[in-house]
Write an enzyme that holds these catalytic residues in place. Structure first.
Site, mmCIF file in Angstrom:
data_model
loop_
_atom_site.group_PDB
_atom_site.id
_atom_site.type_symbol
_atom_site.label_atom_id
_atom_site.label_comp_id
_atom_site.label_asym_id
_atom_site.label_seq_id
_atom_site.Cartn_x
_atom_site.Cartn_y
_atom_site.Cartn_z
ATOM 1 N N HIS A 108 38.451 42.370 -1.459
ATOM 2 C CA HIS A 108 37.417 42.788 -0.261
ATOM 3 C C HIS A 108 37.304 44.341 -0.351
ATOM 4 O O HIS A 108 38.246 45.052 -0.349
ATOM 5 C CB HIS A 108 37.705 42.422 1.132
ATOM 6 C CG HIS A 108 37.400 41.064 1.066
ATOM 7 N ND1 HIS A 108 37.490 40.510 2.413
ATOM 8 C CD2 HIS A 108 37.237 39.898 0.373
ATOM 9 C CE1 HIS A 108 37.381 38.996 2.227
ATOM 10 N NE2 HIS A 108 37.300 38.838 0.893
ATOM 11 N N ASN A 163 35.433 31.412 -5.943
ATOM 12 C CA ASN A 163 34.110 31.127 -5.010
ATOM 13 C C ASN A 163 34.058 29.572 -5.091
ATOM 14 O O ASN A 163 33.745 29.313 -3.659
ATOM 15 C CB ASN A 163 33.025 31.794 -5.738
ATOM 16 C CG ASN A 163 31.694 31.787 -4.818
ATOM 17 O OD1 ASN A 163 32.225 32.221 -3.568
ATOM 18 N ND2 ASN A 163 30.703 31.099 -5.205
ATOM 19 N N LYS A 203 20.489 46.997 -5.842
ATOM 20 C CA LYS A 203 21.526 48.022 -6.806
ATOM 21 C C LYS A 203 22.548 47.071 -7.786
ATOM 22 O O LYS A 203 22.458 47.720 -9.026
ATOM 23 C CB LYS A 203 22.120 48.899 -5.723
ATOM 24 C CG LYS A 203 21.015 49.849 -5.192
ATOM 25 C CD LYS A 203 21.877 50.983 -4.328
ATOM 26 C CE LYS A 203 20.747 52.176 -4.009
ATOM 27 N NZ LYS A 203 21.421 53.066 -3.057
ATOM 28 N N SER A 217 27.732 34.131 15.171
ATOM 29 C CA SER A 217 28.919 34.066 14.357
ATOM 30 C C SER A 217 29.542 35.328 14.942
ATOM 31 O O SER A 217 30.693 35.685 14.929
ATOM 32 C CB SER A 217 28.565 33.938 12.958
ATOM 33 O OG SER A 217 29.833 34.008 12.216
ATOM 34 N N GLU A 264 30.806 44.534 4.245
ATOM 35 C CA GLU A 264 31.983 44.122 3.256
ATOM 36 C C GLU A 264 31.350 43.507 1.892
ATOM 37 O O GLU A 264 30.573 42.778 1.924
ATOM 38 C CB GLU A 264 32.670 43.052 4.133
ATOM 39 C CG GLU A 264 33.719 42.474 3.695
ATOM 40 C CD GLU A 264 34.559 41.008 4.065
ATOM 41 O OE1 GLU A 264 35.233 41.244 4.745
ATOM 42 O OE2 GLU A 264 33.661 40.008 4.074
ATOM 43 N N GLU A 312 36.408 25.468 0.906
ATOM 44 C CA GLU A 312 37.498 25.637 2.291
ATOM 45 C C GLU A 312 36.707 25.883 3.382
ATOM 46 O O GLU A 312 36.941 25.481 4.438
ATOM 47 C CB GLU A 312 38.415 26.484 1.716
ATOM 48 C CG GLU A 312 39.875 26.422 2.613
ATOM 49 C CD GLU A 312 39.683 27.565 3.494
ATOM 50 O OE1 GLU A 312 40.684 27.869 4.239
ATOM 51 O OE2 GLU A 312 38.808 28.440 3.598
ATOM 52 N N ARG A 334 24.250 38.354 2.772
ATOM 53 C CA ARG A 334 23.738 37.801 3.840
ATOM 54 C C ARG A 334 24.169 38.660 4.998
ATOM 55 O O ARG A 334 25.047 39.361 5.265
ATOM 56 C CB ARG A 334 24.298 36.497 4.213
ATOM 57 C CG ARG A 334 25.817 36.518 4.000
ATOM 58 C CD ARG A 334 26.625 36.264 5.715
ATOM 59 N NE ARG A 334 27.819 36.333 5.991
ATOM 60 C CZ ARG A 334 28.504 37.473 6.322
ATOM 61 N NH1 ARG A 334 27.708 38.555 6.322
ATOM 62 N NH2 ARG A 334 29.569 37.725 6.682
ATOM 63 N N VAL A 335 23.533 38.387 6.217
ATOM 64 C CA VAL A 335 23.955 39.031 7.646
ATOM 65 C C VAL A 335 24.117 38.139 8.218
ATOM 66 O O VAL A 335 23.811 36.918 8.406
ATOM 67 C CB VAL A 335 22.284 39.836 7.983
ATOM 68 C CG1 VAL A 335 22.752 40.366 9.599
ATOM 69 C CG2 VAL A 335 22.050 40.889 7.382
HETATM 70 P P1 0O2 Z 1 32.257 33.909 7.519
HETATM 71 O O1 0O2 Z 1 31.957 32.843 8.168
HETATM 72 O O2 0O2 Z 1 32.510 33.803 5.882
HETATM 73 O O3 0O2 Z 1 31.429 35.245 7.661
HETATM 74 P P2 0O2 Z 1 39.367 37.191 9.955
HETATM 75 O O4 0O2 Z 1 40.336 37.985 11.162
HETATM 76 O O5 0O2 Z 1 40.176 36.592 8.774
HETATM 77 O O6 0O2 Z 1 38.476 36.230 10.712
HETATM 78 P P3 0O2 Z 1 38.650 39.908 9.000
HETATM 79 O O7 0O2 Z 1 40.101 40.369 9.931
HETATM 80 O O8 0O2 Z 1 37.471 40.665 9.416
HETATM 81 O O9 0O2 Z 1 38.602 38.291 9.398
HETATM 82 O O10 0O2 Z 1 38.970 40.106 7.565
HETATM 83 P P4 0O2 Z 1 39.322 39.038 6.478
HETATM 84 O O11 0O2 Z 1 40.437 38.325 6.793
HETATM 85 O O12 0O2 Z 1 39.413 40.212 5.260
HETATM 86 O O13 0O2 Z 1 38.061 38.076 6.247
HETATM 87 C C1 0O2 Z 1 36.848 38.466 5.955
HETATM 88 C C2 0O2 Z 1 36.070 37.290 5.505
HETATM 89 O O14 0O2 Z 1 36.922 37.039 4.321
HETATM 90 C C3 0O2 Z 1 35.918 36.134 6.020
HETATM 91 O O15 0O2 Z 1 34.800 36.192 7.180
HETATM 92 C C4 0O2 Z 1 35.696 35.073 5.303
HETATM 93 O O16 0O2 Z 1 34.349 35.310 4.690
HETATM 94 C C5 0O2 Z 1 36.536 35.566 3.985
HETATM 95 N N1 0O2 Z 1 37.837 34.825 4.205
HETATM 96 C C6 0O2 Z 1 38.983 35.428 4.592
HETATM 97 N N2 0O2 Z 1 39.992 34.590 4.769
HETATM 98 C C7 0O2 Z 1 39.578 33.226 4.131
HETATM 99 C C8 0O2 Z 1 40.091 32.127 4.160
HETATM 100 O O17 0O2 Z 1 41.141 31.736 4.254
HETATM 101 N N3 0O2 Z 1 39.072 31.251 3.500
HETATM 102 C C9 0O2 Z 1 37.811 31.378 3.333
HETATM 103 N N4 0O2 Z 1 36.986 30.285 2.760
HETATM 104 N N5 0O2 Z 1 37.168 32.756 3.342
HETATM 105 C C10 0O2 Z 1 38.115 33.709 4.044
HETATM 106 P P5 0O2 Z 1 34.671 35.245 8.512
HETATM 107 O O18 0O2 Z 1 33.888 35.988 9.594
HETATM 108 O O19 0O2 Z 1 35.955 34.717 8.862
HETATM 109 O O20 0O2 Z 1 33.845 34.219 8.133
#
Ligand code: 0O2
Length: 269
Positions: free
Chosen positions: A124, A152, A24, A53, A143, A158, A47-48
């Site tokens: 987000h 990005n 979409k 993870s 999300e 990071e 991605r899923v």
């Molecule tokens: P992945 O491997 O990308 O799937 P959290 O408690 O921070 O782990 P929460 O509470 O679900 O996660 O929400 P948040 O903080 O909004 O983070 C959701 C996703 O945003 C993360 O998924 C990351 O993809 C990205 N993100 C958030 N904070 C950071 C950061 O400091 N650095 C980077 N590079 N990405 C971030 P996951 O599951 O942590 O990781």
């Protein structure tokens, strides 16, 4: 031991939601381009989350297996990239305009205004996406991360480092990352100020590409006709029109080709 035994089945609707959402958003990009307009969305991918993870996140956040679907919001993830910070707002509006149609916006997290201590910036949106399955309609949490190319670049680097250091980055590296996040954001702000100039240049480039294709198509039709005798002259005009890539010269030449083609078609009748 996880109670989710069949991960393939569990993740299937999430994959379906990601596929549909990516399609979409890609169609939105294609439509803007077709209409010769600047698309606020530069690219989209999805991605899923992998099962390990999901389990790691569930454990970190003390989420029992039967609450994973409800409480882990990013099993289905879509990432939208844009060129300029100002595009983010437009993309958010595009998504909100679908609220109540094929999705519901559940939550918005503005990590651009509220930058994370790590230096992370991104917008987000947590949505409930309506999916048509073999068992009827179903809502799937997803999300959507919206960020600029510079944001990005930083987040991807990071993220890799966090994995390398098992989420515990050395302090000195953390400080350098915060500084580089600020540098990336400075670049974003600078680019935003010259946005109009960049967009105009991109529009001209796209127009030049479309014109080049149209000129080549018209020349092909003219060369294929046995009614044209002064091909040498047309070749000369072509070289002059294409010299320097001046769009106005190209447009004039293309109009001449179209007029010539019309005359050829009329003669052939
Ligand atoms: P992945 O491997 O990308 O799937 P959290 O408690 O921070 O782990 P929460 O509470 O679900 O996660 O929400 P948040 O903080 O909004 O983070 C959701 C996703 O945003 C993360 O998924 C990351 O993809 C990205 N993100 C958030 N904070 C950071 C950061 O400091 N650095 C980077 N590079 N990405 C971030 P996951 O599951 O942590 O990781």
């Amino acid at each position: 031991m996880s109670k989710i035994l069949n991960w393939e089945e569990f993740l299937f609707p999430y994959q379906q939601a990601v596929n549909e959402l990516v399609l979409k958003f890609q169609s939105i990009i294609d439509e803007y381009k077709l209409r010769g307009l600047y698309s606020p969305i530069e690219s989209v991918k999805g991605r899923v989350k992998k099962s390990y993870s999901i389990l790691e996140k569930a454990e970190r956040k003390n989420i029992p297996d039967d609450m994973i679907e409800e409480l882990i919001e990013d099993i289905a993830g879509v990432r939208i990239l844009c060129q300029f910070v100002d595009d983010i707002e437009k993309i958010v509006e595009i998504i909100k305009s679908r609220d109540g149609i094929d999705l519901r916006v559940i939550e918005e997290k503005d990590y651009i205004t509220n930058t994370k201590p790590s230096g992370y910036r991104s917008y987000h949106m947590i949505i409930a996406y309506t999916l048509m399955t073999s068992r009827g309609y179903r809502e799937i949490l997803a999300e959507i991360q919206i960020r600029t190319l510079a944001m990005n670049f930083w987040a991807t680097a990071e993220h890799s480092l966090k994995y390398k250091y098992n989420r515990k980055l050395p302090e000195e590296l953390q400080e350098r990352l915060v500084r580089s996040a600020e540098a990336a954001f400075w670049l974003d702000k600078e680019m935003n100020t010259i946005r109009e100039d960049i967009m105009q240049a991109q529009r001209i480039n796209e127009r030049r590409d479309r014109l080049t294709l149209s000129i080549i198509e018209n020349l092909k039709k003219i060369y294929a006709s046995d009614k044209v005798t002064d091909i040498g002259n047309i070749d000369n005009e072509y070289m002059k029109a294409m010299e320097g890539g001046d769009v106005f010269k190209m447009e004039n030449f293309n109009r001449e080709l179209e007029a010539l083609l019309e005359k050829i078609e009329a003669d052939e009748k």
